[in-house]
Design a protein around this motif. Structure first.
Motif, PDB file in Angstrom:
ATOM      1  N   ILE A   1       0.849  -1.301   0.011  1.00 16.62           N
ATOM      2  CA  ILE A   1       0.059  -0.163   0.072  1.00 16.62           C
ATOM      3  C   ILE A   1       0.866   1.245  -0.139  1.00 16.62           C
ATOM      4  O   ILE A   1       2.035   1.178   0.244  1.00 16.62           O
ATOM      5  N   ARG A   2       0.300   2.427  -0.594  1.00 17.66           N
ATOM      6  CA  ARG A   2       1.093   3.469  -0.638  1.00 17.66           C
ATOM      7  C   ARG A   2       1.644   3.835   0.782  1.00 17.66           C
ATOM      8  O   ARG A   2       0.989   3.943   1.761  1.00 17.66           O
ATOM      9  N   THR A   3       2.985   4.297   0.706  1.00 21.21           N
ATOM     10  CA  THR A   3       3.523   4.976   2.039  1.00 21.21           C
ATOM     11  C   THR A   3       2.992   5.980   2.560  1.00 21.21           C
ATOM     12  O   THR A   3       2.602   6.950   1.864  1.00 21.21           O
ATOM     13  N   GLY A   4       2.697   5.909   3.826  1.00 14.53           N
ATOM     14  CA  GLY A   4       2.087   6.933   4.736  1.00 14.53           C
ATOM     15  C   GLY A   4       0.519   7.037   4.472  1.00 14.53           C
ATOM     16  O   GLY A   4      -0.137   7.824   4.995  1.00 14.53           O
ATOM     17  N   TYR A   5       0.044   6.045   3.842  1.00 20.32           N
ATOM     18  CA  TYR A   5      -1.643   5.932   3.685  1.00 20.32           C
ATOM     19  C   TYR A   5      -2.277   5.962   5.114  1.00 20.32           C
ATOM     20  O   TYR A   5      -3.290   6.706   5.321  1.00 20.32           O
ATOM     21  N   TYR A   6      -1.569   5.533   6.220  1.00 22.09           N
ATOM     22  CA  TYR A   6      -2.250   5.337   7.409  1.00 22.09           C
ATOM     23  C   TYR A   6      -2.454   6.954   7.866  1.00 22.09           C
ATOM     24  O   TYR A   6      -3.366   7.470   8.289  1.00 22.09           O
ATOM     25  N   GLU A   7      -1.164   7.355   8.003  1.00 18.59           N
ATOM     26  CA  GLU A   7      -1.100   8.856   8.547  1.00 18.59           C
ATOM     27  C   GLU A   7      -1.735   9.922   7.846  1.00 18.59           C
ATOM     28  O   GLU A   7      -2.509  11.017   8.214  1.00 18.59           O
ATOM     29  N   GLU A   8      -2.046   9.516   6.345  1.00 15.13           N
ATOM     30  CA  GLU A   8      -2.548  10.755   5.661  1.00 15.13           C
ATOM     31  C   GLU A   8      -3.766  10.591   5.541  1.00 15.13           C
ATOM     32  O   GLU A   8      -4.829  11.419   5.258  1.00 15.13           O
ATOM     33  N   VAL A   9      -4.575   9.164   5.417  1.00 15.61           N
ATOM     34  CA  VAL A   9      -5.846   9.044   5.139  1.00 15.61           C
ATOM     35  C   VAL A   9      -6.497   8.345   6.530  1.00 15.61           C
ATOM     36  O   VAL A   9      -7.660   8.919   6.826  1.00 15.61           O
ATOM     37  N   MET A  10      -6.197   7.418   6.805  1.00 17.81           N
ATOM     38  CA  MET A  10      -6.812   6.558   7.903  1.00 17.81           C
ATOM     39  C   MET A  10      -7.205   7.407   9.163  1.00 17.81           C
ATOM     40  O   MET A  10      -8.199   7.497   9.693  1.00 17.81           O
ATOM     41  N   TRP A  11      -5.945   7.752   9.645  1.00 21.56           N
ATOM     42  CA  TRP A  11      -6.048   8.304  11.067  1.00 21.56           C
ATOM     43  C   TRP A  11      -6.773   9.740  11.038  1.00 21.56           C
ATOM     44  O   TRP A  11      -7.705   9.856  11.794  1.00 21.56           O
TER      45      TRP A  11
ATOM     46  N   VAL B   1      -1.851  -9.968   9.185  1.00 22.54           N
ATOM     47  CA  VAL B   1      -3.100  -9.727   9.824  1.00 22.54           C
ATOM     48  C   VAL B   1      -4.339  -9.845   8.865  1.00 22.54           C
ATOM     49  O   VAL B   1      -4.275  -9.305   7.842  1.00 22.54           O
ATOM     50  N   HIS B   2      -5.232 -10.527   9.442  1.00 20.68           N
ATOM     51  CA  HIS B   2      -6.426 -10.622   8.779  1.00 20.68           C
ATOM     52  C   HIS B   2      -7.193  -9.220   8.514  1.00 20.68           C
ATOM     53  O   HIS B   2      -7.855  -8.962   7.504  1.00 20.68           O
ATOM     54  N   ASP B   3      -7.371  -8.576   9.570  1.00 17.52           N
ATOM     55  CA  ASP B   3      -8.020  -7.342   9.726  1.00 17.52           C
ATOM     56  C   ASP B   3      -7.512  -6.381   8.780  1.00 17.52           C
ATOM     57  O   ASP B   3      -6.438  -6.070   8.626  1.00 17.52           O
ATOM     58  N   GLN B   4      -8.507  -6.060   7.933  1.00 17.72           N
ATOM     59  CA  GLN B   4      -8.152  -4.998   6.796  1.00 17.72           C
ATOM     60  C   GLN B   4      -7.472  -3.823   7.065  1.00 17.72           C
ATOM     61  O   GLN B   4      -6.642  -3.191   6.708  1.00 17.72           O
ATOM     62  N   GLY B   5      -8.192  -3.033   8.250  1.00 19.51           N
ATOM     63  CA  GLY B   5      -7.456  -1.730   8.644  1.00 19.51           C
ATOM     64  C   GLY B   5      -6.338  -2.058   9.327  1.00 19.51           C
ATOM     65  O   GLY B   5      -5.243  -1.238   9.098  1.00 19.51           O
TER      66      GLY B   5
END
Length: 593
Positions: free
Chosen positions: A357-367, A451-455
């Motif tokens: 997945i795109r680097t920084g996706y968690y910090e930029e999109v998810m959180w 990990v199974h959990d997608q998030g």
């Protein structure tokens, strides 16, 4: 780095070739092992996180394999052999150079080997020594010169090997004394007493439980689960009064029947992560005054100050009463440019084999999406994974340490939990990790060690609500820590009142504790099982896992499975497999009273 004296334990190493503890001989009621030369309380061993253990045994010893595998239940250990040719001691010495805890095994007759004793004495000059001796005690007189601990057992049997291994780590107490004098140093009545501080690997018969009947009952229930394709396999474990009374692996990794399940296999814990990683971290930080549960998200998280969660109290977050929505299906909103099949600097986060997945996706999109997500009125119980995303962020901001590193250094390594942790593919062979779903929508591959959990996967495999992998043995250690109200292996990890607070009911609207799930007072639900006491706490995991701790029964119950293989199924839940097994254990215990 704190100095540690190296341990030269002369032990015998065991072979856990069987897949069940319950199938092994019962541990004798009386431990005949005598502990000598222990004024500094080296035995039972402590500070496991500081030790690098080497086990050195006599080749072809009839009980060496039994001891070693049991030894490795408590701490990692590498194997070496005592050389047959005295000229090869130099090579052994070189091989042991970087170990600070060295484990060897001797029959009593070996004590007449002067070259071997010279080698031991040389190692002891800079290293801690524990000498385990099996057989006729007459030869103990050859050890009058030593001052390091000796564990002597008069028998040369597998049961003796088990007792000595457990004695070294506090799995069983040492209370025996020398029956007669063997030398001026080792005289009648000599011996040090210790207490049990870690798990004892016994079986149900050790507590007067009908072992065969218990095993047959559980076998039937799990066979039904496999036959109905509720799960291809499982590992079960039960600990009563600090004794492992049941442990068995069932079925296979997958329905093709190629890889039998082993008790040492590693499972995706799913939401059990909440109480084995994030919650203990918050417990520790709360104890130390670093985190106040009555403070707000905005107090600890700058980004939360401009969100609708600024005033949300952490206590409400831990109770699932903050008003968060239950779930955000981030994977459904992925764009074509968000995923790649090959890694690069721009796509450095691996979410599965052949998927990045795109680097920084968690910090930029998810959180940011979670922070700005809809809020309902607080006070009502709504189970939400967002809660533990939040608590992980709070913990990492306050400690300055990634949670995956924090739990290793503060809990897992000191406790002797050898597999528990995030990102298991970086640490273990793939075939030791149980596969979960054949993901046909998001990652388009069989998930094994991711990990199974997608998030959690999109967050890099490390999240507060999912991402932890572990064996049943690791969970048993953690469960016993909680059952002991914060102590294990002679160390205190939590104050008793901290365990009592987090694990007890803390809500007026639900059964929940702080982070922990609990027994449901609505007895029509029979949750987590019909016979569990009202003090029971723990958690389940989406992948088919659970751990339940019952202080009134002094019981830790663990069920690990991969019910989501090859696709998500509710059969394990519909058949009530986990609860029925749990009740079978209670029934066996109650019948023995």
């Amino acid at each position: 780095m704190r100095k540690i004296y190296t341990l030269l334990c002369f032990f015998l190493i065991c072979d856990d070739a069987t897949r069940t503890v319950s199938a092994q001989p019962a541990v004798p009621e009386t431990n005949q092992t005598v502990l000598l030369n222990n004024p500094m309380h080296i035995v039972p061993l402590r500070t496991l996180q500081e030790r690098k253990i080497a086990c050195v045994t006599r080749p072809n010893s009839p009980i060496s394999s039994t001891f070693g595998d049991l030894l490795r239940r408590y701490a990692p250990a590498d194997d070496f052999s005592i050389p047959v040719d005295a000229g090869d001691y130099h090579d052994l010495d070189e091989g042991l150079k970087f170990y600070n805890t060295i484990v060897l095994a001797l029959d009593a007759a070996n004590l007449r080997d002067k070259r071997l004793l010279q080698f031991i004495n040389t190692q002891a000059a800079g290293k801690q020594v524990i000498l385990s001796v099996f057989g006729d005690g007459t030869n103990l007189r050859e050890l009058d010169f030593v001052h390091f601990p000796i564990l002597w057992n008069p028998e040369i049997t597998e049961a003796a090997a088990r007792d000595v291994a457990m004695s070294a780590f506090g799995g069983i107490a040492c209370t025996a004394r020398l029956p007669r004098s063997f030398s001026p140093r080792y005289a009648t009545g000599a011996g040090y007493a210790t207490e049990q501080t870690r798990l004892e690997y016994a079986d149900a018969a050790a507590l007067g439980i009908d072992q065969q009947r218990l095993e047959a009952r559980i076998d039937d229930i799990v066979a039904e689960a496999i036959r109905e394709q509720a799960t291809p396999g499982a590992v079960l474990m039960a600990v009563k009064n600090g004794k492992v009374i049941f442990e068995k692996a069932y079925g296979h990794h997958t329905y093709d029947g190629q890889a039998p399940t082993e008790v040492s296999d590693i499972f995706d814990m799913a939401s059990v992560t909440k109480i084995t990683a994030t919650t203990p971290t918050i417990m520790r930080l709360t104890e130390r005054g670093v985190v106040n549960l009555d403070s707000t998200m905005g107090h600890y998280l700058l980004q939360a100050q401009t969100s609708n969660k600024n005033g949300t109290k952490l206590r409400d977050v831990m109770l699932h009463e903050a008003g968060f929505i239950p779930f955000i299906p981030f994977y459904r909103d992925l764009q074509p440019d968000d995923l790649r099949t090959d890694s690069s600097a721009a796509y450095a986060v691996k979410v599965a084999d052949g998927c990045y997945i795109r680097t920084g996706y968690y910090e930029e999109v998810m959180w940011p999406t979670m922070l700005q997500s809809k809020m309902n009125a607080p006070g009502s119980y709504v189970y939400s994974d967002i809660s533990m995303y939040v608590m992980k962020e709070v913990a990492e901001h306050q400690t300055g340490i990634p949670i995956q590193d924090y739990v290793q250094q503060e809990f897992y390594r000191p406790l002797g939990m050898q597999t528990a942790g995030f990102l298991p593919r970086q640490r273990f062979a793939k075939d030791r990790i149980i596969p979960t779903e054949n993901d046909k929508t998001f990652r388009k591959t069989l998930l094994q060690g991711y990990v199974h959990d997608q998030g959690a996967a999109m967050a890099g495999g490390i999240a507060g609500h999912a991402g932890l992998f572990a064996t049943a043995n690791d969970l048993a250690i953690y469960g016993q820590l909680l059952l002991n109200r914060g102590t294990y292996g002679g160390e205190q990890y939590f104050k008793a009142e901290t365990i009592d607070l987090f694990a007890s009911n803390q809500s007026t609207t639900s059964r929940r504790g702080l982070g922990f799930d609990r027994w449901d007072p609505d007895t029509t639900k029979h949750y987590p099982s019909t016979l569990a006491s009202d003090a029971t706490f723990g958690h389940t995991g989406y992948t088919g896992t659970c751990i339940w701790i019952d202080p009134k029964a002094q019981l830790v119950y663990i069920f690990l499975s991969n019910r989501v293989h090859p696709a998500v199924s509710t059969k394990l839940i519909n058949l009530n497999i986990r609860s029925r097994v749990q009740d079978a254990i209670y029934e066996a215990i109650n019948a023995a009273k």
